[in-house]
Design an enzyme around this catalytic site. Structure first.
Site, PDB file in Angstrom:
ATOM      1  N   LYS A 164       3.370  -0.376 -27.160  1.00  0.00           N
ATOM      2  CA  LYS A 164       3.358  -1.747 -27.672  1.00  0.00           C
ATOM      3  C   LYS A 164       1.923  -2.169 -27.899  1.00  0.00           C
ATOM      4  O   LYS A 164       1.055  -1.595 -27.232  1.00  0.00           O
ATOM      5  CB  LYS A 164       4.081  -2.719 -26.731  1.00  0.00           C
ATOM      6  CG  LYS A 164       3.746  -2.629 -25.229  1.00  0.00           C
ATOM      7  CD  LYS A 164       2.331  -2.679 -24.740  1.00  0.00           C
ATOM      8  CE  LYS A 164       1.500  -3.891 -25.018  1.00  0.00           C
ATOM      9  NZ  LYS A 164       0.102  -3.740 -24.460  1.00  0.00           N
ATOM     10  N   TYR A 188       4.363  -9.374 -23.544  1.00  0.00           N
ATOM     11  CA  TYR A 188       5.257  -9.238 -22.378  1.00  0.00           C
ATOM     12  C   TYR A 188       6.024 -10.526 -22.138  1.00  0.00           C
ATOM     13  O   TYR A 188       7.200 -10.499 -21.758  1.00  0.00           O
ATOM     14  CB  TYR A 188       4.460  -8.859 -21.119  1.00  0.00           C
ATOM     15  CG  TYR A 188       4.013  -7.419 -21.115  1.00  0.00           C
ATOM     16  CD1 TYR A 188       4.807  -6.427 -20.555  1.00  0.00           C
ATOM     17  CD2 TYR A 188       2.798  -7.048 -21.679  1.00  0.00           C
ATOM     18  CE1 TYR A 188       4.400  -5.101 -20.561  1.00  0.00           C
ATOM     19  CE2 TYR A 188       2.383  -5.731 -21.692  1.00  0.00           C
ATOM     20  CZ  TYR A 188       3.192  -4.762 -21.134  1.00  0.00           C
ATOM     21  OH  TYR A 188       2.794  -3.449 -21.151  1.00  0.00           O
TER      22      TYR A 188
HETATM   23  P1  NAD Z   1      -7.909   3.190 -24.292  1.00  0.00           P
HETATM   24  O1  NAD Z   1      -9.038   2.598 -25.024  1.00  0.00           O
HETATM   25  O2  NAD Z   1      -8.099   3.488 -22.845  1.00  0.00           O
HETATM   26  O3  NAD Z   1      -7.434   4.544 -24.999  1.00  0.00           O
HETATM   27  C1  NAD Z   1      -7.295   4.647 -26.409  1.00  0.00           C
HETATM   28  C2  NAD Z   1      -7.435   6.098 -26.831  1.00  0.00           C
HETATM   29  O4  NAD Z   1      -7.381   6.164 -28.248  1.00  0.00           O
HETATM   30  C3  NAD Z   1      -8.765   6.729 -26.378  1.00  0.00           C
HETATM   31  O5  NAD Z   1      -8.529   8.025 -25.885  1.00  0.00           O
HETATM   32  C4  NAD Z   1      -9.567   6.813 -27.674  1.00  0.00           C
HETATM   33  O6  NAD Z   1     -10.453   7.911 -27.695  1.00  0.00           O
HETATM   34  C5  NAD Z   1      -8.460   7.005 -28.709  1.00  0.00           C
HETATM   35  N1  NAD Z   1      -8.862   6.607 -30.060  1.00  0.00           N
HETATM   36  C6  NAD Z   1      -8.539   7.291 -31.167  1.00  0.00           C
HETATM   37  N2  NAD Z   1      -9.083   6.715 -32.236  1.00  0.00           N
HETATM   38  C7  NAD Z   1      -9.780   5.650 -31.812  1.00  0.00           C
HETATM   39  C8  NAD Z   1     -10.569   4.656 -32.461  1.00  0.00           C
HETATM   40  N3  NAD Z   1     -10.743   4.665 -33.793  1.00  0.00           N
HETATM   41  N4  NAD Z   1     -11.129   3.683 -31.702  1.00  0.00           N
HETATM   42  C9  NAD Z   1     -10.945   3.637 -30.365  1.00  0.00           C
HETATM   43  N5  NAD Z   1     -10.195   4.569 -29.704  1.00  0.00           N
HETATM   44  C10 NAD Z   1      -9.638   5.566 -30.423  1.00  0.00           C
HETATM   45  O7  NAD Z   1      -6.649   2.224 -24.508  1.00  0.00           O
HETATM   46  P2  NAD Z   1      -5.315   2.178 -23.654  1.00  0.00           P
HETATM   47  O8  NAD Z   1      -5.442   1.111 -22.635  1.00  0.00           O
HETATM   48  O9  NAD Z   1      -4.924   3.532 -23.223  1.00  0.00           O
HETATM   49  O10 NAD Z   1      -4.281   1.613 -24.766  1.00  0.00           O
HETATM   50  C11 NAD Z   1      -3.727   2.447 -25.752  1.00  0.00           C
HETATM   51  C12 NAD Z   1      -2.400   1.830 -26.272  1.00  0.00           C
HETATM   52  O11 NAD Z   1      -1.508   1.690 -25.182  1.00  0.00           O
HETATM   53  C13 NAD Z   1      -2.545   0.436 -26.869  1.00  0.00           C
HETATM   54  O12 NAD Z   1      -1.651   0.293 -27.955  1.00  0.00           O
HETATM   55  C14 NAD Z   1      -2.137  -0.497 -25.753  1.00  0.00           C
HETATM   56  O13 NAD Z   1      -1.592  -1.731 -26.182  1.00  0.00           O
HETATM   57  C15 NAD Z   1      -1.098   0.334 -25.040  1.00  0.00           C
HETATM   58  N6  NAD Z   1      -0.999   0.013 -23.600  1.00  0.00           N
HETATM   59  C16 NAD Z   1       0.232  -0.201 -23.063  1.00  0.00           C
HETATM   60  C17 NAD Z   1       0.346  -0.480 -21.705  1.00  0.00           C
HETATM   61  C18 NAD Z   1       1.711  -0.641 -21.099  1.00  0.00           C
HETATM   62  O14 NAD Z   1       1.790  -1.113 -19.956  1.00  0.00           O
HETATM   63  N7  NAD Z   1       2.774  -0.274 -21.776  1.00  0.00           N
HETATM   64  C19 NAD Z   1      -0.791  -0.566 -20.910  1.00  0.00           C
HETATM   65  C20 NAD Z   1      -2.033  -0.326 -21.476  1.00  0.00           C
HETATM   66  C21 NAD Z   1      -2.123  -0.037 -22.842  1.00  0.00           C
END
Ligand code: NAD
Length: 372
Positions: A141, A226
């Site tokens: 999401k 949420y």
């Molecule tokens: P994060 O920044 O920790 O990880 C993102 C990943 O995407 C990194 O590994 C990064 O290298 C990669 N990436 C690829 N192309 C990129 C670009 N152009 N710019 C930046 N990063 C790039 O983020 P996250 O917290 O893991 O979130 C990722 C997704 O998961 C989001 O859509 C977020 O909303 C979702 N999320 C959901 C929950 C949940 O509880 N369901 C919790 C956190 C995040």
């Protein structure tokens, strides 16, 4: 129509029909009898796309606890991460991809499901590649940053005759399901009002969550969603009108996205939900439903664990502690194995993105925006 295409047609019709009305339903896996031996033996291969915080700290460990999934592949743009993940999870070289090569998964029968965990505005790009490679897609999401992109994702997965689910983990969380049950069975009579809030104090000012092009918005897209989901579960419907207001005290850090947002959701059954989301304070995390004979709620409501329920009549609001990521992935695997539609389809993700775009429009114009 031959028998295979008929089966596909029937399955896709079921998935399409499932989209809208499933808003207030309960996923079946938590309530099903013990799976058959065949079901228990079948483990689907899952490839993670984007090895950031969520993949590293929640999803990969959760996959180890599932009954029907195994971590089978990775897609990363960082070669050093590929080395680490290969060593830690024993992923074979043939199942390690980057964003350019991930289409080659089409030739990899070890991968059944692609789980998209990249920044919000890359979800369509990665989903469409996975679908074209013939894989089922589980997407974090918010589904994407525009309704047009959500529609492209739905179309790509449909064309591949695969399933698309959105990572709405609270739909599988026992306390949230108990909230839904109390509302649906009118145990405290009719629910009239809902209050919900979720936020945190965001750190690093350079992160993608503060960039409009990658995030599509601020806390609303990230965690306000949420509260929308929680209100939809309790109301058993999607909202028909929204109003909203933003607040900004730090225009430098929050140059591109909102800092805090208060919004109202109006439902056709007369329920209204008052919600707030923020990137400004920690510990803001709750949902309350007010009904004719009392209230019930969750505080905290949206954590990965430690969710606590309460009722104004002092009865227990029970809920087992589960790994929400393992539960939602097992449910999706069960959908694929047993050919049943997911309760969190792309159509639901699309509806919520539409609602969030309406909330932004309402905040911008100061007007109520209808979603009928
Ligand atoms: P994060 O920044 O920790 O990880 C993102 C990943 O995407 C990194 O590994 C990064 O290298 C990669 N990436 C690829 N192309 C990129 C670009 N152009 N710019 C930046 N990063 C790039 O983020 P996250 O917290 O893991 O979130 C990722 C997704 O998961 C989001 O859509 C977020 O909303 C979702 N999320 C959901 C929950 C949940 O509880 N369901 C919790 C956190 C995040």
């Amino acid at each position: 129509m031959d028998s295979t295409s008929r089966r596909d047609f029937v399955r896709m019709a079921a998935i399409t029909v499932a989209g809208a009305p499933l808003v207030g339903t309960v996923p079946s896996i938590a309530h099903r009898a013990t799976p058959t031996t065949d079901e228990q033996e079948r483990k689907l291969g899952v490839a993670l796309v984007g090895l950031g915080s969520l993949s590293t700290n929640q999803i990969a460990p959760a996959l180890q606890k599932t009954r029907h999934c195994r971590l089978a592949g990775i897609v990363t743009g960082t070669p050093a991460k590929a080395v680490q993940w290969k060593a830690k999870y024993g992923i074979p070289d043939k199942s390690i991809y980057n964003y350019e090569t991930m289409g080659r998964m089409a030739d990899n029968p070890d991968i059944d499901v692609v789980y998209i965990v990249t920044p919000n505005s890359l979800h369509a790009r990665d989903t469409i590649k996975a679908a074209r490679a013939g894989k089922h897609v589980f997407c974090e999401k918010p589904m994407e940053v525009s309704t047009a992109r959500c529609q492209q994702m739905i179309a790509a997965v449909k064309a591949a005759k695969r399933q698309l689910a959105i990572g709405y983990r609270c739909r599988f969380e026992p306390h949230h399901l108990e909230m839904l049950r109390i509302a649906k069975e009118k145990e405290l009579s009719e629910v009239r009002l809902i209050e919900s809030g979720f936020g945190f104090s965001i750190g690093d000012p350079t992160q993608w969550r503060l960039k409009q092009a990658l995030a599509g918005g601020g806390p609303l897209m990230d965690v306000g969603i949420y509260s929308i989901q929680s209100a939809e579960m309790i109301a058993g419907q999607y909202p028909v009108a929204v109003s909203a207001m933003t607040t900004k005290t730090d225009p430098v850090k929050f140059k591109e996205v909102e800092e805090s947002m208060t919004f109202e959701l109006k439902f056709a059954n007369g329920i209204s939900a008052s919600c707030t989301t923020t990137y400004k304070v920690n510990g803001f995390n709750r949902t309350t439903a007010y009904a004719d004979r009392g209230s019930f709620g969750l505080t905290p409501a949206f954590n990965y664990d430690g969710i606590k329920g309460w009722r104004s009549d002092r009865k227990e609001l029970p809920g087992a502690e589960v790994d929400q990521f393992a539960t939602e992935m097992d449910d999706f695997a069960d959908c694929i194995i047993n050919n049943r539609p997911t309760s969190v389809p792309g159509e639901m993700g699309l509806r919520d993105v539409r609602t969030m775009m309406a909330i932004y429009e309402a905040a911008r114009t100061g007007r109520t925006v209808r979603l009928a």
